[in-house]
Design an enzyme around this catalytic site. Structure first.
Site, PDB file in Angstrom:
ATOM      1  N   GLY A  84       0.809  -1.218   0.000  1.00 17.06           N
ATOM      2  CA  GLY A  84       0.000   0.000   0.000  1.00 17.06           C
ATOM      3  C   GLY A  84       0.838   1.262   0.000  1.00 17.06           C
ATOM      4  O   GLY A  84       0.679   2.132  -0.853  1.00 17.06           O
ATOM      5  N   ALA A  85       1.739   1.367   0.965  1.00 19.66           N
ATOM      6  CA  ALA A  85       2.539   2.575   1.092  1.00 19.66           C
ATOM      7  C   ALA A  85       3.699   2.307   2.041  1.00 19.66           C
ATOM      8  O   ALA A  85       3.721   1.288   2.727  1.00 19.66           O
ATOM      9  CB  ALA A  85       1.694   3.723   1.634  1.00 19.66           C
ATOM     10  N   GLU A  94       6.581   4.169   4.867  1.00 21.28           N
ATOM     11  CA  GLU A  94       6.778   5.311   5.768  1.00 21.28           C
ATOM     12  C   GLU A  94       8.198   5.880   5.781  1.00 21.28           C
ATOM     13  O   GLU A  94       8.623   6.440   6.804  1.00 21.28           O
ATOM     14  CB  GLU A  94       6.406   4.868   7.182  1.00 21.28           C
ATOM     15  CG  GLU A  94       7.376   3.835   7.836  1.00 21.28           C
ATOM     16  CD  GLU A  94       6.953   2.386   7.714  1.00 21.28           C
ATOM     17  OE1 GLU A  94       6.170   2.074   6.787  1.00 21.28           O
ATOM     18  OE2 GLU A  94       7.398   1.568   8.539  1.00 21.28           O
ATOM     19  N   ASN A  95       8.984   5.780   4.709  1.00 22.60           N
ATOM     20  CA  ASN A  95      10.350   6.304   4.701  1.00 22.60           C
ATOM     21  C   ASN A  95      10.411   7.689   5.352  1.00 22.60           C
ATOM     22  O   ASN A  95       9.561   8.530   5.095  1.00 22.60           O
ATOM     23  CB  ASN A  95      10.853   6.424   3.265  1.00 22.60           C
ATOM     24  CG  ASN A  95      10.517   5.208   2.448  1.00 22.60           C
ATOM     25  OD1 ASN A  95      10.932   4.111   2.773  1.00 22.60           O
ATOM     26  ND2 ASN A  95       9.709   5.388   1.412  1.00 22.60           N
ATOM     27  N   HIS A 140      -1.854   6.250   8.561  1.00 25.98           N
ATOM     28  CA  HIS A 140      -0.987   5.137   8.981  1.00 25.98           C
ATOM     29  C   HIS A 140       0.493   5.478   8.765  1.00 25.98           C
ATOM     30  O   HIS A 140       1.305   5.355   9.686  1.00 25.98           O
ATOM     31  CB  HIS A 140      -1.383   3.874   8.207  1.00 25.98           C
ATOM     32  CG  HIS A 140      -0.573   2.667   8.523  1.00 25.98           C
ATOM     33  ND1 HIS A 140      -0.997   1.698   9.406  1.00 25.98           N
ATOM     34  CD2 HIS A 140       0.642   2.269   8.082  1.00 25.98           C
ATOM     35  CE1 HIS A 140      -0.082   0.753   9.497  1.00 25.98           C
ATOM     36  NE2 HIS A 140       0.936   1.078   8.693  1.00 25.98           N
ATOM     37  N   GLU A 141       0.832   5.899   7.562  1.00 30.12           N
ATOM     38  CA  GLU A 141       2.248   6.172   7.270  1.00 30.12           C
ATOM     39  C   GLU A 141       2.740   7.372   8.078  1.00 30.12           C
ATOM     40  O   GLU A 141       3.867   7.383   8.561  1.00 30.12           O
ATOM     41  CB  GLU A 141       2.480   6.402   5.772  1.00 30.12           C
ATOM     42  CG  GLU A 141       1.967   5.288   4.856  1.00 30.12           C
ATOM     43  CD  GLU A 141       2.370   3.886   5.262  1.00 30.12           C
ATOM     44  OE1 GLU A 141       3.455   3.712   5.848  1.00 30.12           O
ATOM     45  OE2 GLU A 141       1.597   2.938   5.003  1.00 30.12           O
ATOM     46  N   HIS A 193       3.518   6.323  11.611  1.00 19.96           N
ATOM     47  CA  HIS A 193       4.791   5.594  11.721  1.00 19.96           C
ATOM     48  C   HIS A 193       5.953   6.515  12.098  1.00 19.96           C
ATOM     49  O   HIS A 193       6.970   6.039  12.593  1.00 19.96           O
ATOM     50  CB  HIS A 193       5.138   4.926  10.390  1.00 19.96           C
ATOM     51  CG  HIS A 193       4.643   3.511  10.246  1.00 19.96           C
ATOM     52  ND1 HIS A 193       4.774   2.565  11.237  1.00 19.96           N
ATOM     53  CD2 HIS A 193       4.057   2.869   9.203  1.00 19.96           C
ATOM     54  CE1 HIS A 193       4.273   1.397  10.807  1.00 19.96           C
ATOM     55  NE2 HIS A 193       3.821   1.562   9.579  1.00 19.96           N
ATOM     56  N   GLU A 236       3.884  -2.256  13.430  1.00 22.88           N
ATOM     57  CA  GLU A 236       2.701  -2.374  12.565  1.00 22.88           C
ATOM     58  C   GLU A 236       1.406  -2.542  13.355  1.00 22.88           C
ATOM     59  O   GLU A 236       0.408  -1.907  13.046  1.00 22.88           O
ATOM     60  CB  GLU A 236       2.884  -3.505  11.550  1.00 22.88           C
ATOM     61  CG  GLU A 236       4.006  -3.253  10.527  1.00 22.88           C
ATOM     62  CD  GLU A 236       3.865  -1.955   9.741  1.00 22.88           C
ATOM     63  OE1 GLU A 236       2.770  -1.352   9.763  1.00 22.88           O
ATOM     64  OE2 GLU A 236       4.849  -1.522   9.116  1.00 22.88           O
TER      65      GLU A 236
END
Ligand code: TRP
Ligand code: ZN
Length: 871
Positions: A266-267, A269-270, A302-303, A306, A325
């Site tokens: 999905g994506a 979180e860098n 969500h990201e 993180h 997670e």
């Protein structure tokens, strides 16, 4: 057959790194056929580590060009290179190692490491992709500050991005330009990101609670730039929510999101530079459904979340994945609940958990949320680690209360900011902040399987006491046959005959295999409302009568349990119809059942969204979990029989409600909870009506499709038609194709609808669509839309008795495995639960698994799933 067996990695073998990295400097020279990566790292031997300990670096599929230690070229005996990495010998306690490698991003179809998507460069390093970029201690407990310089053709790649702050840029004489980024926060390699391409961006700003200005940017190709507003607004809502609910503020001056079309998940979180699957960024009323709007907001959240739970506090090793997670999913669930409808969100999450995670827990791949071993870590980005992990976090909050949970979070950050830690550290912070002993709670991290809680009740009229007897057990799973009792919070209420709560909601702490709880001064024999709000990820059973369930559906003050009573009633009915079908006995629905559904449908005091949820029967997959050995065709027949019977019996009510809601929804599109609820209920009505054979209804569907002012209504009508053999179906599908063929994300919906049709010939249609000009097997979204939808959301055809669905999947898995093992390994999973099916299907599924296992050159990813499935 595979060449070497993939190695199993064990949690108990963890050892701390011998060398830390004080600083890392990377230079990327991006080329049209290959890329040159220069990596200069300052290593520091840890105190107490023997001086002759080699420096161990990971590296995969890298061409080593140069290597220098403290400025001097290394000699042959000074280091050793293998398929998976490199050992460097005789290093001093402090040293600088410079390594130059060449990689081939244009040929990288695995979408891990550095690759190209739509002609732009991007990276995906979680979990272990950084080692496909350069030699490095690619493990999450090695953290450092990164400086990244990118050089590339200015015309082709005008935008050059990496983590942190831009600290320099310039032009070169040869048409290239460069940029330098510095990230002041220590981070593991999995949070590294680089993006280079011809991208546009939208920009906004956010002022944090302490008054700092943060620049927000979303980067995309020019033609999608007008679809980023919802994502941007979602980001600002997420930043605000995390300040309000958890006191957590953003820490860099810039936050960037890049949308890419080719992405395995999905994506990601860098740090300061999220990379997103474009389907979780772009939204416009004409192209995105309500569900798309809601999931974009949730994943943006969500990201973003993180940044604290994952980045500032990260994982010691990949066994701890649920530390970040599970916690971050819990946080995004709470974000959605606070912004929209809490009960609706809870129902959706629990539905998803029961359908997918309970199935995983009952499968050969069952694992605890903190696994003790793995072959391929990518296989453990699972519903267990994510969604059950979130349930485990939620149980802390249920046990400690919201304030107690917040105290635990505060202590967790106070203790561990900047560290790489284990799930035990989270548990300890929760326990210590609240002065409680949570040692038994650790079992949720170590034991797999879905616990079962069987409840019975005694009422003593003379003493006016009511006693609940609870008994817990847990089925055997691959890691353990015998389980120790869990600490299970069971939220309960007792309903009096007038529907009132007699004891409010009380959270029982079930700690033993068997335990009884007595309530005093209970004036009448109540109906118990058990596991309110789904207070623990367990299966709870109680010998409810139909009348009691109908009573709970009407009166339970807990909206979740009102819904769940309906699900229990539906499941009981389905199971008895399956029995009747098997014995070829007469088939019918009781009046009590039909009138319960009529009561929901016509109860205008009930929230639209909740009514829509209540009208939705358990899915075919949910039924297959309970009706063992499963016969997907029989399940489909029974479920369709109930739909059709309810539709015919309630036709007038359905038509009236549909017309009413349709008329109410004529204004501008807005994805707020009330409008979403109204559309859901309207479209649930339409789906029921579609079960009646009537050309007038098909015309209504076509009308809704044609006149829809938004994608939600268009898709809902098309979804109904896609399951009916009628001229309106062909007309609408063709129209949709012609209208949207320029938009790949919308076309994914078109592929998905056809793959999930119940009509005969669906597999042939899927095979035809594989040849469609817009289908591309290298694009994970396309694979999920067509192959994934067929195998995971079309049990009727996937489980065709002749085995054709299974053979099709095997071919696709092997085709995919050669280019993208992560996706192949996702696609093979529908075969995993072969043991639960009736003998013919079970044997056919098993044969496919054996064939895949025997395939030469199989990836470790797929090998792990098939070999564990066959044990
Ligand atoms: N950390 C990501 C998330 O949950 C997951 C993820 C994105 C991922 N891309 C991946 C995991 C690729 C493994 C491989 O937000
Ligand atoms: Zn995540």
């Amino acid at each position: 057959m595979r060449e070497g067996q993939p190695k199993t990695v064990y949690l108990q073998d963890y050892t701390a790194p011998s060398y830390r990295v004080d600083a890392l400097s990377l230079v990327f020279e991006l080329g049209e056929t290959s890329t040159r990566v220069t990596n200069v790292a300052n290593y520091r031997r840890e105190a107490g580590v023997a001086a002759n300990t080699p420096l161990e670096l990971y590296g995969e599929a890298l061409e080593l060009l140069e290597i220098r230690l403290n400025g001097l070229p290394l000699q042959a005996g000074d280091y050793q290179v293998t398929d998976t990495g490199m050992s460097v010998y005789n290093v001093s306690a402090l040293c600088t190692l410079e390594i130059v490698t060449r990689i081939y991003p244009q040929k990288n179809t695995s979408l891990e490491g550095l690759y190209q998507s739509s002609g732009n460069f991007c990276t995906q390093c979680e979990a272990q992709g950084f080692r496909k970029i350069t030699y490095y201690p690619d493990r999450p407990d090695v953290m450092t500050v990164f400086t990244t310089q990118i050089l590339a053709d200015k015309q082709k790649y005008p935008v050059l991005l990496s983590n942190g702050n831009l600290t320099g840029s310039g032009e070169l004489a040869d048409g290239r330009h460069w940029a330098r980024w510095e990230d002041p926060f220590h981070k593991p390699a999995y949070l590294f990101a680089l993006v280079a391409g011809d991208l546009q961006h939208v920009e906004d700003h956010y002022t944090t609670s302490s008054g700092r200005d943060v620049t927000l940017r979303i980067y995309t190709e020019a033609h999608n730039i007008d679809k980023c507003d919802h994502a941007m607004q979602s980001l600002k809502r997420a930043m605000h929510w995390d300040e309000q609910r958890f006191g957590l503020e953003y820490d860099l001056d810039i936050y960037m999101i890049v949308a890419v079309d080719d992405f395995n998940m999905g994506a990601m979180e860098n740090k300061g530079l999220n990379v997103f699957n474009s389907k979780l960024v772009f939204a416009s009323p004409a192209t995105a459904t309500d569900m798309d709007y809601v999931s974009i907001e949730a994943v943006i959240g969500h990201e973003y979340f993180h940044n604290w739970t994952g980045n500032r506090v990260t994982c010691r090793d990949w066994f701890q994945l649920s530390l970040k997670e599970g916690l971050t999913v819990f946080r995004d669930q709470e974000f959605t609940s606070d912004l929209h409808s809490r009960p609706v969100k809870r129902i959706e999450d629990v539905r998803m958990l029961r359908t997918n995670q309970f199935a995983e827990d009952a499968s050969p791949m069952a694992h605890p949320i903190r696994p003790a071993s793995y072959m391929e870590i990518n296989n453990f980005y699972t519903v267990t680690v994510y969604e059950k992990g979130a349930e485990v976090v939620r149980m802390y909050q249920t046990l400690l209360g919201r304030d107690g949970f917040r105290k635990g979070m505060d202590l967790y950050f106070q203790r561990h900011d900047g560290q790489a830690v284990a799930t035990e550290n989270f548990l300890a912070a929760m326990a210590d902040a609240n002065g409680v002993d949570l040692s038994q709670f650790q079992r949720w991290y170590d034991q797999a399987g879905t616990p079962q809680v069987a409840v019975t009740m005694d009422y003593d009229a003379a003493a006016q006491t009511c006693t609940l007897h609870l008994r817990q057990s847990c089925p055997a799973t691959p890691e353990a046959a015998e389980k120790l009792p869990f600490l299970i919070p069971v939220a309960v209420g007792l309903l009096g005959s007038n529907g009132q709560d007699l004891i409010g909601t009380q959270v029982l702490r079930l700690t033993d295999a068997e335990q009884s709880f007595t309530f005093e001064q209970v004036a009448e024999c109540p109906v118990p409302s058990l596991l309110r709000g789904f207070s623990a990820p367990v299966r709870l059973s109680y010998p409810y009568t139909t009348a009691e369930l109908v009573f709970l559906m009407k009166h339970d003050s807990d909206a979740f349990n009102r819904w769940d009573a309906g699900q229990r009633l539906a499941m009981q009915t389905i199971l008895s119809l399956l029995d009747a079908q098997q014995q070829q006995a007469a088939f019918g629905l009781e009046h009590e059942f039909i009138s319960a559904y009529q009561a929901i449908l016509t109860d205008n005091t009930l929230d639209h969204a909740l009514r829509a949820e209540a009208m939705t029967l358990p899915s075919e997959a949910d039924i297959a979990e309970v009706a063992r050995p499963s016969d997907p065709e029989a399940i489909h027949t029974v479920r369709e029989f109930i739909h059709a019977t309810l539709a015919k019996a309630l036709r007038l009510d359905l038509e009236a409600l549909y017309a009413d809601l349709h008329a109410q929804g004529q204004g501008d599109y807005s994805p707020d909870a009330v409008s979403i609820g109204r559309r859901s209920l309207k479209n649930v009505c339409l789906a029921y009506l579609g079960r009646i054979q009537d050309d007038g209804i098909y015309e209504t569907c076509l009308q809704q499709y044609r006149n829809a002012g938004n994608m939600t209504d268009a898709m809902a009508a098309l979804a109904v038609l896609s399951k009916i053999d009628c001229p309106q179906r062909e007309e609408a599908l063709q129209h949709f194709h012609d209208r949207w063929q320029h938009d790949p994300l919308v076309m994914d919906k078109w592929f998905g609808l056809q793959a999930t049709s119940s009509l005969p010939g669906t597999l042939q249609q899927v095979q035809t669509l594989m040849q469609h000009a817009l289908f591309d097997i290298r694009n994970p979204n396309k694979v999920r839309a067509l192959v994934g939808s067929f195998a995971m959301r079309n049990p009727l055809h996937f489980h065709a008795q002749d085995g054709s669905g299974y053979t099709f999947l095997t071919e696709r898995v092997l085709e995919l495995d050669a280019m993208n093992p992560q996706i192949a390994s996702r696609m093979v999973r529908p075969l995993m639960n072969w043991r639960q099916y009736e003998p013919t299907r079970s044997a056919a599924m098993k044969a496919q698994l054996e064939q895949i296992k025997a395939h030469s050159g199989l990836s470790g990813d797929v090998y792990e799933i098939v070999s564990k499935s066959l044990v």
